[in-house]
Design a protein around this motif. Structure first.
Motif, PDB file in Angstrom:
ATOM      1  N   PHE A   2      64.975  40.050  27.159  1.00 10.58           N
ATOM      2  CA  PHE A   2      64.831  41.414  27.686  1.00 10.58           C
ATOM      3  C   PHE A   2      63.799  41.504  28.814  1.00 10.58           C
ATOM      4  O   PHE A   2      64.072  42.157  29.835  1.00 10.58           O
ATOM      5  CB  PHE A   2      64.486  42.402  26.571  1.00 10.58           C
ATOM      6  N   PHE A   6      64.851  43.040  32.390  1.00 14.80           N
ATOM      7  CA  PHE A   6      64.185  44.266  32.831  1.00 14.80           C
ATOM      8  C   PHE A   6      63.493  44.050  34.169  1.00 14.80           C
ATOM      9  O   PHE A   6      63.611  44.861  35.087  1.00 14.80           O
ATOM     10  CB  PHE A   6      63.181  44.723  31.771  1.00 14.80           C
ATOM     11  N   SER A  21      63.010  52.034  36.236  1.00 20.36           N
ATOM     12  CA  SER A  21      62.714  51.568  34.874  1.00 20.36           C
ATOM     13  C   SER A  21      63.076  52.640  33.854  1.00 20.36           C
ATOM     14  O   SER A  21      63.572  52.326  32.770  1.00 20.36           O
ATOM     15  CB  SER A  21      61.244  51.176  34.750  1.00 20.36           C
ATOM     16  N   GLY A  22      62.859  53.897  34.183  1.00 23.31           N
ATOM     17  CA  GLY A  22      63.241  54.983  33.278  1.00 23.31           C
ATOM     18  C   GLY A  22      64.745  55.034  33.057  1.00 23.31           C
ATOM     19  O   GLY A  22      65.218  55.201  31.932  1.00 23.31           O
ATOM     20  N   LEU A  24      66.826  52.520  33.389  1.00 22.85           N
ATOM     21  CA  LEU A  24      67.228  51.332  32.637  1.00 22.85           C
ATOM     22  C   LEU A  24      66.959  51.506  31.146  1.00 22.85           C
ATOM     23  O   LEU A  24      67.805  51.182  30.310  1.00 22.85           O
ATOM     24  CB  LEU A  24      66.495  50.104  33.178  1.00 22.85           C
ATOM     25  N   ILE A  25      65.814  52.067  30.796  1.00 25.61           N
ATOM     26  CA  ILE A  25      65.488  52.306  29.383  1.00 25.61           C
ATOM     27  C   ILE A  25      66.430  53.351  28.792  1.00 25.61           C
ATOM     28  O   ILE A  25      66.901  53.214  27.653  1.00 25.61           O
ATOM     29  CB  ILE A  25      64.015  52.730  29.234  1.00 25.61           C
ATOM     30  N   ILE A  28      69.722  51.714  28.006  1.00 25.26           N
ATOM     31  CA  ILE A  28      69.646  50.854  26.825  1.00 25.26           C
ATOM     32  C   ILE A  28      69.667  51.690  25.559  1.00 25.26           C
ATOM     33  O   ILE A  28      70.409  51.406  24.615  1.00 25.26           O
ATOM     34  CB  ILE A  28      68.385  49.971  26.894  1.00 25.26           C
ATOM     35  N   VAL A  29      68.868  52.743  25.524  1.00 26.70           N
ATOM     36  CA  VAL A  29      68.824  53.613  24.340  1.00 26.70           C
ATOM     37  C   VAL A  29      70.160  54.324  24.156  1.00 26.70           C
ATOM     38  O   VAL A  29      70.683  54.428  23.040  1.00 26.70           O
ATOM     39  CB  VAL A  29      67.665  54.620  24.464  1.00 26.70           C
TER      40      VAL A  29
END
Length: 78
Positions: A2, A6, A21-22, A24-25, A28-29
């Motif tokens: 990961f 990332f 990055s926000g 991408l997270i 994923i969630v």
């Protein structure tokens, strides 16, 4: 694995690194939670989605495979 994915995913975004990055997270969630919620909804007898989604459960993976194969062919640069 990961941390590598990332880092490569947000590399060279410059001032948009925080936004990238926000996103991408969140992806994923969302990929972890949405299938669970949809599965619970589909298993609810009152909704009755399992009879209507049966063909889609076979066609969607086939569609993804065909798109992946067509997109992975080398193309001539113009």
């Amino acid at each position: 694995m990961f941390p590598s994915i990332f880092t490569l995913g947000i590399a060279e975004l410059g001032p948009l690194t925080g936004d990238g990055s926000g996103l991408l997270i969140m992806a994923i969630v969302g990929g972890a939670i949405i299938p669970l919620l949809f599965g619970a909804l589909a298993d609810t007898p009152a909704v009755g989605l399992h009879s209507r989604l049966h063909p889609a459960g076979r066609l969607l993976p086939l569609h993804c495979l065909l798109r992946a194969l067509s997109g992975s062919r080398p193309r001539a640069v113009q």
